[in-house]
Design an enzyme around this catalytic site. Structure first.
Site, PDB file in Angstrom:
ATOM      1  CD  GLU A 157      -2.945   1.242   2.503  1.00  0.00           C
ATOM      2  OE1 GLU A 157      -2.925   2.363   2.741  1.00  0.00           O
ATOM      3  OE2 GLU A 157      -2.846   0.704   3.448  1.00  0.00           O
TER       4      GLU A 157
ATOM      5  CE  LYS B 209      -4.752 -18.087  13.666  1.00  0.00           C
ATOM      6  NZ  LYS B 209      -4.656 -19.232  14.653  1.00  0.00           N
TER       7      LYS B 209
ATOM      8  CG  ASP C 107      -1.153 -16.896  13.071  1.00  0.00           C
ATOM      9  OD1 ASP C 107      -1.540 -16.745  11.477  1.00  0.00           O
ATOM     10  OD2 ASP C 107      -1.334 -18.174  13.364  1.00  0.00           O
TER      11      ASP C 107
ATOM     12  CG  HIS D  39      -4.029   7.734  -0.278  1.00  0.00           C
ATOM     13  ND1 HIS D  39      -3.783   6.501  -1.104  1.00  0.00           N
ATOM     14  CD2 HIS D  39      -4.184   7.353   0.896  1.00  0.00           C
ATOM     15  CE1 HIS D  39      -4.073   5.649   0.585  1.00  0.00           C
ATOM     16  NE2 HIS D  39      -3.786   6.651   1.388  1.00  0.00           N
TER      17      HIS D  39
END
Length: 389
Positions: free
Chosen positions: A85, A216, A290, A381
């Site tokens: 990004e 999770k 993770d 951006h």
């Protein structure tokens, strides 16, 4: 469809890896020119991945330096961020410049626990209640059983939650420098097998997991009681410095904070901040965490005040940051290098990593919220994030 080639005894040798690469190329009619290029030793991968065929190369940039005044993280750090990004690394670097000139970021790990939450079902609620009292009375024996499976994990306490004739036991462990999900699963199973052997009256059914540990997944219980590390980062930004670097005032940011709080409340968001997940995910990928744990780790709270001197106090709290500096993916080649750059590889370093992630999140929150207030969000951006093949 044909099965992906495997070799049970030699699944990470160059021969079987090349065989898999040719198989995928042939089956998908795709020429592999990048997936099959890597520098890590395949023999280091057992326990980390199956059907190893190649790598996904995510660009890494460094933000910083970032000045941290933590209990474990002290000094200036360059933060590895793996992302595709545009503007992300630049934005975090801008927040780091601001906090550096303001005197740094104070970080504190305020709680630490990893859970497994089995459920016990009884004939009726009275049996479930009696079981809960029995668990309290026998905690020391349950703890002894749980800790026979691990030299690192320590059972801290057991929370209890009851609905109808069901009773969940939320086992809370400390896990050293490991994230600990597998560790606590094994330890909790051992403890529960011992419990089942005690002929508990009225016990109808047992399951080692029934979605209360919210592995999770985000949950309100994690917000209140912690999962992984609960860590706070805070700073005070002088008003003139905020105006000079971010082109807005403490009053502007504070007003925007109230709008954002209300928007998050109405939307039912798990976070009243701007983008915790950006910094956390970029550091997770770079440092061998993770990445699925971002689902719970990116929940959080921002809090701000205008001080009596007119400056801007700002803090972020991450209630369920699941991180490790030992085990899992932390020992793989590039991931270990990134951790070593932070002096966060190995035992005794997990609180330091948690503090650095929280400080990084704070910098990103300050930068993005300031860009929104000063109307520099879209233009930045456009300048740094446009990439059309």
């Amino acid at each position: 469809m044909p099965k992906i080639p495997r070799d049970k005894n030699n699944d990470y040798t160059p021969h079987i890896i090349n065989t898999r690469q040719r198989f995928i190329a042939d089956q998908t009619d795709t020429r592999l020119q990048h997936i099959d290029q890597f520098s890590l030793p395949p023999e280091s991968l057992p326990g980390n991945i199956e059907n190893f065929t190649g790598v996904a190369q995510v660009p890494i940039g460094f933000a910083g330096p970032m000045n941290v005044k933590g209990e474990q993280a002290k000094g200036e750090f360059y933060i590895p961020m793996a992302t595709t990004e545009g503007t992300l690394v630049a934005s975090y670097s801008r927040g780091m410049r601001l906090t550096n000139e303001a005197g740094g970021i104070t970080t504190t790990v305020i709680d630490d626990a990893m859970q497994r939450a089995p459920v016990f079902t009884f004939d009726n609620a009275r049996y479930a209640l009696a079981f809960g009292k029995w668990v309290d009375e026998n905690f020391d024996r349950i703890k002894q059983q749980a800790e026979t499976t691990t030299t690192i994990g320590k059972l801290r306490n057991i929370e209890q939650y009851a609905v109808s004739k069901l009773r969940w036991l939320r086992f809370n462990f400390t896990c050293g420098d490991a994230a600990g999900q597998n560790m606590v699963s094994k330890a909790t199973r051992q403890a529960c097998q011992w419990i089942l052997d005690q002929n508990i009256p009225g016990l109808e059914h047992f399951s080692l997991a029934a979605n209360f540990d919210t592995d999770k997944k985000h949950s309100q219980v994690n917000n209140l009681h912690t999962r992984g590390k609960r860590v706070v980062a805070e700073t005070i930004i002088p008003a003139d410095l905020l105006q000079q670097i971010m082109h807005c005032s403490p009053q502007d940011l504070y007003k925007q904070r109230q709008y954002s709080n209300m928007g998050a409340f109405i939307a039912g968001s798990v976070n009243n901040g701007a983008h915790f997940a950006n910094g956390i995910t970029a550091m997770f990928i770079a440092c061998g965490q993770d990445v699925a744990n971002v689902a719970e780790s990116s929940a959080g709270f921002t809090f701000s005040e205008i001080t009596p001197q007119g400056d801007y106090y700002f803090s972020v709290t991450i209630p369920s940051l699941v991180v490790a500096t030992y085990g899992g993916g932390t020992g793989l080649a590039t991931q270990r290098e990134c951790l070593e750059i932070l002096d966060c590889y190995g035992q005794g370093k997990v609180y330091k990593l948690a503090e650095l992630i929280a400080a990084t999140v704070l910098c990103g929150e300050l930068s993005l919220s300031s860009a929104i207030v000063s109307d520099e969000w879209v233009s930045s951006h456009d300048e740094f994030g446009r990439n059309r093949p």
